[in-house]
Design a protein around this motif. Structure first.
Motif, short mmCIF file in Angstrom:
data_model
loop_
_atom_site.label_atom_id
_atom_site.label_comp_id
_atom_site.label_asym_id
_atom_site.label_seq_id
_atom_site.Cartn_x
_atom_site.Cartn_y
_atom_site.Cartn_z
N PRO A 14 0.79 -1.53 0.03
CA PRO A 14 -0.20 0.18 -0.27
C PRO A 14 1.19 1.54 0.41
CG PRO A 14 0.09 -1.14 1.90
CD PRO A 14 0.53 -1.59 1.39
N ASP A 15 1.65 1.04 0.62
CA ASP A 15 2.84 2.47 0.52
C ASP A 15 3.43 2.50 -0.87
OD1 ASP A 15 2.38 3.00 3.18
OD2 ASP A 15 4.07 1.73 4.05
N ALA A 16 3.85 1.41 -0.70
CA ALA A 16 4.12 1.98 -2.99
C ALA A 16 3.21 2.40 -3.64
CB ALA A 16 4.52 0.55 -3.51
N ILE A 17 1.55 2.23 -3.70
CA ILE A 17 0.38 2.35 -4.23
C ILE A 17 -0.13 4.11 -4.13
CG2 ILE A 17 -1.81 2.20 -4.80
CD1 ILE A 17 -0.19 -0.08 -5.69
N ILE A 18 0.68 4.49 -2.89
CA ILE A 18 -0.05 5.59 -2.50
C ILE A 18 1.24 7.11 -3.24
CG2 ILE A 18 0.27 7.13 -0.18
CD1 ILE A 18 -0.76 5.41 1.25
N GLN A 19 2.32 6.69 -2.97
CA GLN A 19 3.76 7.32 -3.63
C GLN A 19 3.52 7.20 -4.67
OE1 GLN A 19 7.41 5.28 -3.90
NE2 GLN A 19 8.58 7.38 -3.95
N GLN A 20 2.72 6.17 -5.64
CA GLN A 20 2.83 6.18 -7.21
C GLN A 20 1.55 6.98 -7.70
OE1 GLN A 20 1.19 2.12 -8.91
NE2 GLN A 20 2.19 3.02 -10.89
N ALA A 21 0.24 7.06 -7.10
CA ALA A 21 -0.61 7.55 -7.00
C ALA A 21 -0.30 9.21 -6.94
CB ALA A 21 -1.81 7.26 -6.03
N ARG A 22 0.37 9.16 -6.52
CA ARG A 22 0.25 10.82 -6.17
C ARG A 22 1.46 10.77 -6.60
NH1 ARG A 22 1.41 9.64 0.78
NH2 ARG A 22 -0.21 10.93 1.18
N GLN A 23 2.74 10.58 -7.20
CA GLN A 23 3.46 11.14 -8.15
C GLN A 23 2.73 11.01 -9.60
OE1 GLN A 23 6.27 7.98 -8.80
NE2 GLN A 23 7.80 9.49 -6.93
N LEU A 24 1.86 10.50 -10.21
CA LEU A 24 1.10 10.33 -11.32
C LEU A 24 0.62 11.27 -11.22
CD1 LEU A 24 0.73 6.71 -12.33
CD2 LEU A 24 2.68 8.13 -12.97
N THR A 25 -0.66 11.95 -9.55
CA THR A 25 -1.76 13.19 -10.77
C THR A 25 -1.11 14.21 -10.19
OG1 THR A 25 -2.25 12.61 -7.51
CG2 THR A 25 -3.39 11.34 -9.29
N ALA A 26 0.49 14.36 -9.24
CA ALA A 26 0.80 15.54 -8.58
C ALA A 26 0.92 17.03 -10.63
CB ALA A 26 2.32 15.40 -8.27
N VAL A 27 0.47 16.79 -11.32
CA VAL A 27 0.54 17.67 -12.24
C VAL A 27 -0.39 17.80 -12.63
CG1 VAL A 27 3.22 17.48 -13.10
CG2 VAL A 27 1.72 16.06 -14.24
N GLY A 28 -1.58 17.22 -12.82
CA GLY A 28 -3.06 17.53 -13.05
C GLY A 28 -3.76 15.85 -13.51
N ASP A 29 -3.35 14.90 -13.26
CA ASP A 29 -3.45 13.49 -14.14
C ASP A 29 -4.27 13.19 -13.09
OD1 ASP A 29 -2.81 13.74 -16.62
OD2 ASP A 29 -0.42 13.41 -16.17
N CYS A 30 -5.14 12.13 -13.31
CA CYS A 30 -6.12 11.64 -12.66
C CYS A 30 -5.20 10.13 -12.75
CB CYS A 30 -7.73 11.66 -12.86
SG CYS A 30 -7.97 13.04 -13.43
N ILE A 31 -6.07 9.36 -11.67
CA ILE A 31 -5.72 8.04 -11.11
C ILE A 31 -7.08 6.55 -10.72
CG2 ILE A 31 -4.78 7.85 -8.89
CD1 ILE A 31 -2.78 5.84 -10.76
N ALA A 32 -7.91 5.71 -11.70
CA ALA A 32 -8.88 4.95 -10.70
C ALA A 32 -8.31 3.32 -10.45
CB ALA A 32 -9.61 4.65 -11.78
N ILE A 33 -7.88 3.72 -9.15
CA ILE A 33 -7.78 2.86 -8.32
C ILE A 33 -8.37 1.70 -8.23
CG2 ILE A 33 -5.69 1.66 -6.53
CD1 ILE A 33 -5.43 4.63 -6.19
N HIS A 34 -8.04 -0.02 -9.18
CA HIS A 34 -8.61 -1.04 -7.97
C HIS A 34 -7.55 -2.27 -7.45
CE1 HIS A 34 -9.98 -5.62 -8.00
NE2 HIS A 34 -11.31 -4.75 -8.00
N PHE A 35 -7.87 -2.20 -6.03
CA PHE A 35 -7.19 -2.55 -5.10
C PHE A 35 -7.32 -4.36 -4.98
CE2 PHE A 35 -4.99 -4.02 -0.62
CZ PHE A 35 -3.65 -3.56 -1.04
#
Length: 525
Positions: A14-35
């Motif tokens: 989960p920590d890596a997923i949180i970091q990945q989501a923050r990195q990918l959305t930092a410049v305005g992109d979006c993310i939909a997560i299925h865990f």
């Protein structure tokens, strides 16, 4: 300007997923997560809590239990896609990623690239005509129904398959579809995604078909995109850089691969090692930057093949002790006995050892417990023996202080035979052609897991012709290989008829060959 909605399927860390989501959305992109629903609820709650304040993050409405090769992977993807379509109306592109994927270009570069190229990026090759599937099931993925997972429910999976095959319970591919296949890592435009969702709602027959295909994540989107979108708007490649070893395993990238990854003609890379914390941090900063001066050399796959190839011929950066010599030796002679019935070959091998001074080792590439001398660890496992087969044989020649040696191989090991015949040494092959009774074939089916003690006799009888055909096919492949020194003895032949082949194979006198041909109970099961 393009805006990307990432579709992230993940199941761990989960920590890596949180970091990945923050990195990918930092410049305005979006993310939909299925865990994955198989993962602990506490891990999922941790992700949701950490990302709760981020308006560019949403979650699939349903958490599904996913299994490799199952429809559940496609179902989970569709659930995340639907969530992204609803939550992010400004998203122009939808990009499939996993928890092991990271960007290898800046967001500015990725957006400009997608703006310049108005097309869908997805591998989509003809299922039947392409060679995308290298081994295993091909048309069987489609024409039979698969309800069980081959990895977790192996016996049920193959019982179901053989039952349908025995009863002829095949099905047709939907008439208006050309089935395509390719990597599941795609980037699709919004209009394409919306057409796929509409198609899925309208064509329940197609959805029912794909629900029971095997490994549908390699065919579902690939087929529908090609069905719905004009070919000129599709580029049949993935924008995710990934490589596979000769053993079918994905190549993992580490901290020292940063510069190599940036040079590849791709926007993302898979798969990044969980331990590569420095690489993850650098790639995260890169995605948020405005950098656009990437020099695309695209040498990654060729470089990987070159370096691993050097290792195979004993020229790695630093040689292992068993890789200093890669040939058996021009002056040496390797004698191979190929036989499907291992006990028959072992009886003949024992008789040869008794009547000659040729050292011999039985099925060293087939049986883990074959008796072998200690060769420094290279003999420790079948995987090591096979991977370093020439080096292993050279060490055995040295151990026995002999220029001649005999080994046994299963008739299915055509690749090993071809490799040894391509060596500078002299290689001879003796194929023992046995008769296969019904009882033997039933026993073989049980040994290889095609049947069990509780399998009905009627079901077993249905697969016996197929098993026998496989044995015949292996013998035909040996014949078709056109090996230069190939000899045969047959169970149906008399000792007098088999003796000449033994004499030529072993380079022994007619008398010794006749003695070997008369080995008591040689072909008895």
């Amino acid at each position: 300007m393009a805006t990307i909605a990432f579709i992230l399927l993940c199941h761990k860390d989960p920590d890596a997923i949180i970091q990945q989501a923050r990195q990918l959305t930092a410049v305005g992109d979006c993310i939909a997560i299925h865990f994955d629903a198989r993962a602990p609820r506490a891990s999922f709650d941790r992700i949701r809590t950490a990302l709760a304040g981020n308006p560019n993050v949403t979650f699939a409405k349903r958490r599904l239990k996913c299994g490799w090769g199952e429809w559940s992977l496609v179902d989970a993807t569709l659930s995340a896609v639907e969530a992204a379509v609803d939550a992010f109306p400004r998203a122009t592109h939808f990009y499939m990623v996993s928890g092991d994927c990271l960007a290898i270009k800046s967001a500015a570069y990725a957006h400009a690239f997608l703006d310049r190229n108005d097309r869908d990026y997805i591998e989509s090759f003809d299922f039947f005509d392409s060679d995308w599937i290298k081994t295993g099931f091909k048309q069987e993925r489609l024409i039979y129904r698969h309800w069980f997972n081959e990895r977790t429910q192996k016996r049920r999976f193959y019982w179901s398959f053989w039952t349908q095959r025995r009863l002829g319970l095949t099905r047709k591919v939907p008439d208006d579809l050309q089935i395509m296949i390719g990597s599941q890592w795609w980037c699709l435009r919004r209009q394409t995604i919306e057409m796929i969702l509409d198609f899925a709602r309208q064509r329940r027959d197609v959805m029912r078909f794909f629900r029971t295909t095997w490994i549908p994540d390699e065919t579902f989107f690939q087929t529908l995109v090609r069905h719905l979108v004009p070919g000129k708007e599709i580029e049949a490649r993935t924008l995710t850089f990934l490589m596979f070893t000769d053993y079918g395993m994905p190549v993992t990238f580490y901290n020292d691969h940063f510069d190599l990854l940036l040079n590849q003609d791709a926007l993302f890379a898979r798969k990044i090692s969980p331990e590569a914390t420095d690489l993850k941090a650098r790639l995260g900063r890169l995605y948020a930057s405005d950098r656009s001066d990437f020099q695309i050399s695209n040498e990654g796959r060729n470089l990987f093949r070159f370096l691993t190839g050097r290792g195979r011929i004993g020229r790695r950066f630093a040689d292992r002790f068993w890789e200093t010599e890669s040939t058996l030796g021009r002056e040496r002679e390797l004698l191979i006995i190929a036989c499907k019935k291992w006990h028959v070959a072992k009886r003949l091998l024992a008789a040869i050892e008794h009547n000659t001074n040729i050292p011999a080792v039985a099925y060293l590439f087939n049986e883990e417990n074959t008796v072998m001398p200690d060769l420094g660890g290279i003999q420790a496992s079948l995987e090591k023996r096979t991977r370093h087969r020439r080096a292993l044989m050279r060490m055995l020649f040295d151990y026995y202080e002999s220029d001649r040696m005999i080994i046994c191989l299963d008739t299915s090991n055509i690749d090993l035979m071809q490799d040894f015949f391509s060596d500078r040494s002299t290689t001879r092959l003796l194929e023992i052609q046995c008769e296969f009774t019904e009882d033997y074939l039933i026993g073989h089916a049980k040994r290889v897991g095609l049947a069990g003690d509780q399998t009905p006799l009627d079901a077993i009888n249905q697969i016996l012709p197929t098993i026998k055909q496989d044995v015949t096919f292996e013998s035909d492949r040996i014949r078709d290989a056109n090996f230069s020194h190939l000899y045969r003895i047959r169970e149906r032949a008399t000792p007098i008829e088999n003796a000449p082949a033994l004499a030529s194979f072993l380079s022994v006198s007619d008398e010794v060959a006749k003695t070997l041909a008369e080995t008591p109970y040689l072909f008895v099961d």
